[in-house]
Design an enzyme around this catalytic site. Structure first.
Site, mmCIF file in Angstrom:
data_model
loop_
_atom_site.group_PDB
_atom_site.id
_atom_site.type_symbol
_atom_site.label_atom_id
_atom_site.label_comp_id
_atom_site.label_asym_id
_atom_site.label_seq_id
_atom_site.Cartn_x
_atom_site.Cartn_y
_atom_site.Cartn_z
ATOM 1 N N LYS A 106 6.624 -2.173 -4.412
ATOM 2 C CA LYS A 106 7.203 -2.539 -5.710
ATOM 3 C C LYS A 106 6.973 -1.467 -6.760
ATOM 4 O O LYS A 106 7.813 -1.240 -7.621
ATOM 5 C CB LYS A 106 6.601 -3.864 -6.205
ATOM 6 N N LYS A 154 13.860 -7.057 5.166
ATOM 7 C CA LYS A 154 13.671 -8.480 4.850
ATOM 8 C C LYS A 154 14.807 -8.995 3.955
ATOM 9 O O LYS A 154 15.248 -8.267 3.070
ATOM 10 C CB LYS A 154 12.326 -8.590 4.114
ATOM 11 N N LYS A 168 15.603 -11.489 -2.650
ATOM 12 C CA LYS A 168 16.415 -11.731 -3.840
ATOM 13 C C LYS A 168 16.633 -10.454 -4.628
ATOM 14 O O LYS A 168 17.516 -10.373 -5.475
ATOM 15 C CB LYS A 168 15.806 -12.835 -4.723
HETATM 16 P P1 TYM Z 1 7.823 -14.981 -3.103
HETATM 17 O O1 TYM Z 1 8.231 -15.651 -4.356
HETATM 18 O O2 TYM Z 1 8.238 -13.559 -2.887
HETATM 19 O O3 TYM Z 1 8.342 -15.813 -1.856
HETATM 20 C C1 TYM Z 1 8.079 -17.202 -1.768
HETATM 21 C C2 TYM Z 1 7.871 -17.606 -0.316
HETATM 22 O O4 TYM Z 1 9.043 -17.290 0.455
HETATM 23 C C3 TYM Z 1 8.675 -16.525 1.579
HETATM 24 N N1 TYM Z 1 9.756 -15.578 1.879
HETATM 25 C C4 TYM Z 1 10.279 -15.409 3.102
HETATM 26 N N2 TYM Z 1 10.007 -16.014 4.271
HETATM 27 C C5 TYM Z 1 10.737 -15.621 5.340
HETATM 28 N N3 TYM Z 1 11.705 -14.667 5.289
HETATM 29 C C6 TYM Z 1 12.012 -14.044 4.129
HETATM 30 N N4 TYM Z 1 12.960 -13.118 4.064
HETATM 31 C C7 TYM Z 1 11.274 -14.411 2.953
HETATM 32 N N5 TYM Z 1 11.306 -14.011 1.656
HETATM 33 C C8 TYM Z 1 10.365 -14.738 1.011
HETATM 34 C C9 TYM Z 1 7.402 -15.802 1.160
HETATM 35 O O5 TYM Z 1 6.651 -15.381 2.280
HETATM 36 C C10 TYM Z 1 6.705 -16.860 0.353
HETATM 37 O O6 TYM Z 1 5.996 -17.754 1.187
HETATM 38 N N6 TYM Z 1 2.988 -13.892 -3.819
HETATM 39 C C11 TYM Z 1 3.916 -14.946 -3.491
HETATM 40 C C12 TYM Z 1 3.840 -16.142 -4.413
HETATM 41 C C13 TYM Z 1 2.472 -16.713 -4.574
HETATM 42 C C14 TYM Z 1 1.768 -17.498 -3.642
HETATM 43 C C15 TYM Z 1 0.542 -17.846 -4.285
HETATM 44 C C16 TYM Z 1 2.037 -17.948 -2.356
HETATM 45 C C17 TYM Z 1 1.705 -16.588 -5.687
HETATM 46 N N7 TYM Z 1 0.530 -17.283 -5.543
HETATM 47 C C18 TYM Z 1 -0.416 -18.614 -3.640
HETATM 48 C C19 TYM Z 1 1.065 -18.717 -1.715
HETATM 49 C C20 TYM Z 1 -0.144 -19.051 -2.356
HETATM 50 C C21 TYM Z 1 5.327 -14.389 -3.559
HETATM 51 O O7 TYM Z 1 5.595 -13.438 -4.256
HETATM 52 O O8 TYM Z 1 6.253 -15.125 -2.882
#
Ligand code: TYM
Length: 339
Positions: A118, A201, A204
């Site tokens: 990022k 991957k 968004k």
């Molecule tokens: P974020 O917002 O990027 O994504 C949210 C969740 O979606 C999953 N995900 C995917 N799974 C499969 N294939 C994909 N292409 C894909 N894109 C996204 C992510 O693995 C995630 O589970 N850091 C985290 C948010 C967070 C969090 C937490 C998660 C903040 N605090 C505490 C768990 C526990 C994030 O940026 O997810």
């Protein structure tokens, strides 16, 4: 040191930055719903404070937070059964994150591949929040003494860091206070790939909207994106091993399996030998049948944002009731004077 028995508790979060993709749905939200009825306390957060580690337009952020809440509910989460709230309403997250900023090491943060991706080449110009992000994520999890965290594959490294922070805190203070959390990275769709490039991957933030299915896409758009998805010229194999060198085919099969709640082997047995011209319409029909009801319900819920705000406020109060005593005990362990 023996591990204290912790009450099983599930926590996970999604960033309200941009819309929700099929990756978010299959890798995370659908799994959140599955876990809701397993008799364990489930806490699901809209991590708005994480989102601002990169620039967010305030009005768009407000809308995305409410839309994410609508997405959670439309996917099947019940605000009575699960605790749904946005992170900034529970200050204990950031208070705990400060403690963890003082436990985690700079080197740990700098090694995070998500930070490197990022921040890009201009890491000096990235926000300090982007670097510290995994420490806030560890706080999100540990401030509830969470034992299980369902996420997609891309969060694995952050969860390992959460375990490292818990272990170092326990070691430094000579306590057995924080659980060593288990990541739950399971199912056929832990890493949904771009529809345009099977090595990237689905995200968004990809500049091409054709690379992803958004939960807000209508039926025609979903069908068009699947029809145009990149593939190879061979028919589908009948065995899982036949997908090894075919990332695009593997991705579409994984999506099919996850949407249809089948194993990849079952799907292969059913569709092996078929051409993509036959398989893609099957996948499109399945995707539309699963996604369209969610987008319809999201649109309906978004007509009453006051109700969404009430759900978030009530979830935040329930979350705070769990987090506040754990933060208080943490302060005592660390040596903060208080009543
Ligand atoms: P974020 O917002 O990027 O994504 C949210 C969740 O979606 C999953 N995900 C995917 N799974 C499969 N294939 C994909 N292409 C894909 N894109 C996204 C992510 O693995 C995630 O589970 N850091 C985290 C948010 C967070 C969090 C937490 C998660 C903040 N605090 C505490 C768990 C526990 C994030 O940026 O997810």
């Amino acid at each position: 040191m023996s591990q204290v028995a912790y009450t099983p508790r599930v926590f996970s979060g999604i960033q309200p930055s941009g819309g929700l993709t099929l990756g978010n749905y299959l890798g995370a939200m659908k799994r959140f719903v599955d876990m809701q009825d397993e008799g364990i306390e489930t806490i699901y957060c809209m991590v708005d404070l994480h989102a601002i580690t990169v620039w967010q337009d305030p009005d768009k952020l407000r809308r995305a937070t409410r839309e994410l809440c609508a997405g959670y509910i439309a996917s099947g989460l019940d605000p009575e059964k699960s605790i749904l709230f946005n992170q900034s309403q529970v200050a204990e997250h950031t208070q705990m994150a400060w403690i963890f900023n003082c436990v985690a090491r700079m080197g740990w943060m700098q090694r995070m591949t998500q930070f490197k991706d990022k921040a890009g080449k201009n890491a000096q110009n990235a926000s300090l929040g982007l670097l510290a992000y995994p420490s806030l994520m560890a706080a999100d999890i540990l401030v509830y003494h969470t034992t299980h965290v369902p996420v997609g594959e891309d969060q694995k490294q952050h969860l390992e860091l959460t375990r490292d922070i818990a272990a170092k805190f326990n070691h430094d203070y000579g306590v057995d206070f924080f659980p060593i959390t288990e990541p739950l990275i399971e199912g056929a769709a832990t890493r949904v790939m771009s529809l345009r490039d099977g090595s990237k991957k689905m995200s968004k933030s990809d500049p091409s909207d054709m690379s992803r299915i958004n939960l807000t896409d209508d039926a025609d758009t979903i069908a068009k994106k699947i029809r145009k998805a990149k593939t190879d010229p061979e028919p589908l194999p009948s065995e899982v091993e036949g997908l090894a060198e075919r990332p695009e085919a593997r991705n579409l099969i994984n999506i099919y399996a996850a949407l249809n709640e089948q194993s990849v082997a079952q799907v292969m047995a059913d569709v092996g030998g078929r051409a993509f011209s036959e398989f893609k319409p099957m996948l499109a029909e399945l995707a539309v049948s699963k996604i369209s009801p969610i987008s319809g319900e999201m649109a309906r819920l978004m007509q009453d944002t006051a109700e969404i705000d009430r759900i978030l406020a009530s979830g935040a109060a329930r979350a705070r009731a769990i987090a506040a005593p754990i933060l208080k005990q943490t302060y005592e362990i660390v040596g903060m004077v208080g009543a």
